[in-house]
Design an enzyme around this catalytic site. Sequence first.
Site, mmCIF file in Angstrom:
data_model
loop_
_atom_site.group_PDB
_atom_site.id
_atom_site.type_symbol
_atom_site.label_atom_id
_atom_site.label_comp_id
_atom_site.label_asym_id
_atom_site.label_seq_id
_atom_site.Cartn_x
_atom_site.Cartn_y
_atom_site.Cartn_z
ATOM 1 N N CYS A 151 0.799 -1.230 0.000
ATOM 2 C CA CYS A 151 0.000 0.000 0.000
ATOM 3 C C CYS A 151 0.832 1.281 0.000
ATOM 4 O O CYS A 151 0.874 1.987 -1.001
ATOM 5 C CB CYS A 151 -0.931 -0.006 1.209
HETATM 6 N N1 LIG Z 1 -2.837 -5.807 2.006
HETATM 7 C C1 LIG Z 1 -3.320 -4.777 2.660
HETATM 8 O O1 LIG Z 1 -2.991 -4.573 3.827
HETATM 9 C C2 LIG Z 1 -4.286 -3.818 2.003
HETATM 10 C C3 LIG Z 1 -4.940 -2.867 2.819
HETATM 11 C C4 LIG Z 1 -5.843 -2.000 2.236
HETATM 12 C C5 LIG Z 1 -6.076 -2.054 0.866
HETATM 13 N N2 LIG Z 1 -5.427 -2.967 0.078
HETATM 14 C C6 LIG Z 1 -5.747 -2.997 -1.345
HETATM 15 O O2 LIG Z 1 -6.611 -4.116 -1.592
HETATM 16 C C7 LIG Z 1 -6.348 -4.651 -2.895
HETATM 17 C C8 LIG Z 1 -5.963 -6.127 -2.751
HETATM 18 O O3 LIG Z 1 -4.758 -6.206 -2.013
HETATM 19 P P1 LIG Z 1 -4.257 -7.542 -1.340
HETATM 20 O O4 LIG Z 1 -3.143 -7.147 -0.424
HETATM 21 O O5 LIG Z 1 -5.405 -8.306 -0.794
HETATM 22 O O6 LIG Z 1 -3.677 -8.320 -2.618
HETATM 23 P P2 LIG Z 1 -3.237 -9.861 -2.695
HETATM 24 O O7 LIG Z 1 -2.225 -9.924 -3.768
HETATM 25 O O8 LIG Z 1 -2.929 -10.373 -1.345
HETATM 26 O O9 LIG Z 1 -4.560 -10.598 -3.160
HETATM 27 C C9 LIG Z 1 -5.177 -10.376 -4.383
HETATM 28 C C10 LIG Z 1 -5.732 -11.696 -4.898
HETATM 29 O O10 LIG Z 1 -6.390 -11.416 -6.146
HETATM 30 C C11 LIG Z 1 -6.164 -12.502 -7.018
HETATM 31 N N3 LIG Z 1 -6.411 -12.033 -8.385
HETATM 32 C C12 LIG Z 1 -5.622 -11.294 -9.194
HETATM 33 N N4 LIG Z 1 -6.237 -11.027 -10.347
HETATM 34 C C13 LIG Z 1 -7.454 -11.617 -10.273
HETATM 35 C C14 LIG Z 1 -8.551 -11.710 -11.157
HETATM 36 N N5 LIG Z 1 -8.560 -11.106 -12.329
HETATM 37 N N6 LIG Z 1 -9.631 -12.428 -10.775
HETATM 38 C C15 LIG Z 1 -9.653 -13.049 -9.573
HETATM 39 N N7 LIG Z 1 -8.641 -12.982 -8.696
HETATM 40 C C16 LIG Z 1 -7.568 -12.276 -9.042
HETATM 41 C C17 LIG Z 1 -4.750 -12.935 -6.715
HETATM 42 O O11 LIG Z 1 -4.521 -14.275 -7.101
HETATM 43 C C18 LIG Z 1 -4.673 -12.741 -5.197
HETATM 44 O O12 LIG Z 1 -4.999 -13.920 -4.485
HETATM 45 C C19 LIG Z 1 -5.242 -3.779 -3.479
HETATM 46 O O13 LIG Z 1 -5.845 -2.751 -4.229
HETATM 47 C C20 LIG Z 1 -4.569 -3.196 -2.267
HETATM 48 O O14 LIG Z 1 -3.938 -1.969 -2.554
HETATM 49 C C21 LIG Z 1 -4.544 -3.866 0.632
#
Ligand SMILES: NC(=O)c1ccc[n+]([C@@H]2O[C@H](COP(=O)([O-])OP(=O)(O)OC[C@H]3O[C@@H](n4cnc5c(N)ncnc54)[C@H](O)[C@@H]3O)[C@@H](O)[C@H]2O)c1
Length: 447
Positions: free
Chosen positions: A278
């Site tokens: 992030c």
């Molecule tokens: N990790 C955090 O602490 C956090 C906090 C707030 C916001 N976010 C935001 O949330 C969003 C997700 O982050 P995350 O950390 O969970 O990511 P992540 O990489 O842990 O998880 C994302 C998942 O999406 C899957 N994926 C990718 N493309 C896909 C598709 N087309 N269809 C279905 N699945 C698909 C991946 O395989 C993965 O398992 C991002 O925008 C991030 O900036 C993350």
Amino acid sequence: MAGKRGPNAGLLDRLNDRSATIAVVGLGYVGLPLACALAEAGHRVIGIDAAAEKVQGVNAGRSHIDDVTNAQLQRLIADKRLSATQDYQAATAADAAIIAVPTPIDEYRVPDLSAVRAASASLSQVMPKGSLVVLESTTYPGTTEEVIVPAFRDRGYMPGVDVFIGYSPERIDPGNQTWNIRNTPKVVCGLTKSCLEVTIALYSTIVEKLVPVSNIRTAEITKLFENIFRGVNIALVNEFQVICDAFDIDVWEVIQACSTKPYGFTPFYPGPGLGGHCVPVDPFYLAWKARQLDVNTEFIELSGRINAAMPSYVVRKVASLLNGNHKSLNGARVGLLGVAYKKNSSDVRESPAIKVIELLLEEGAGVSYHDPHVKSLTVNGQVFRSVPNLRDFLGAQDCAVVVADHDSIDWTLVLQFAPMIVDTRNVLGRLNPSSARSPQRIERSID
Ligand SMILES: NC(=O)c1ccc[n+]([C@@H]2O[C@H](COP(=O)([O-])OP(=O)(O)OC[C@H]3O[C@@H](n4cnc5c(N)ncnc54)[C@H](O)[C@@H]3O)[C@@H](O)[C@H]2O)c1
């Protein structure tokens, strides 16, 4: 006489009585805990993820996320509240879908919305009429209206009538024992009044306090500002650390003293550089979009540069400490303590440890690490494995570098057996203040 029921009435009923089926797209750090929270609230949840191993793991009750236990997954799967699939067709049965896919930047720091585009294109083909689609991924203002809405319009769905569209930024802080999905207030927004109503109904089932804002772009930029606020303040304190070091002043003591001011001061702490998905990434989403409007984002750019320079500052400290002990970095054995980007986490995405290792290797140091949360780490194709025994690990180093101050590391042992220590987290200063002249620069030598 009963009033006229709006286009969202049926959906509202199902959300309110928790008989809805919810698709959560992306079962990562955000999506999996969210899917579990929705399932615990009584909904039936279908997790959709592109990665076969995550889908198989979830269905087998094996969690890949620290905050979700295997026991919880196994119970939800056995109760048929949760299941996972790679197939978007499963969403034909969904009342609502939440998109939590990654939003990274490419090598030119340009937002890469390919996962959001792919998810919204697939959902637009399968979501039934009258359903809700909410984007949770962090992104620049305008994404929901420029990516999600057109995908559904192309299918002939009128937003607010045939499909309800919302945006709600995620605030999850993995590993945080105090603030969780339920008690962290959540910003929500809908494209229309009907969209907002159903978005509120959905999240009311899992979050205690919702914060509706007036339009989608405001909701989108809110998340960016929260993370930019952190990034800029961390850059300020990182720069302040360099200044304090030059004056031979302990920056940690300064912050501690400033924190006694009851108003107008919020403590941020220096470190080896930013990490995670992030704070290092999100500012570039806004900077990129602002360039389209000819708006400067100077604080964002400057803080990015300062934070990005921290790993090389750490390596300079290692070199200087070794030098003070008649050793050169070239050929020295340097061991990192903790390689995750933050304490008590196994997440190594964008971890400053990666850059620190790269720089140490470039200078000819031999590098190893100890991290109870991270079994292996790949840096430029080279695979490093955590040395499990801390005592042996410490004994094999010329210098140890604290990068992540995990509670599971025995810091007393570190203080006792590391020959030299560069402590970027003040963990040893906290443990034993008298051991450190300036904790950030413990630069302690016991030879
Ligand atoms: N990790 C955090 O602490 C956090 C906090 C707030 C916001 N976010 C935001 O949330 C969003 C997700 O982050 P995350 O950390 O969970 O990511 P992540 O990489 O842990 O998880 C994302 C998942 O999406 C899957 N994926 C990718 N493309 C896909 C598709 N087309 N269809 C279905 N699945 C698909 C991946 O395989 C993965 O398992 C991002 O925008 C991030 O900036 C993350």
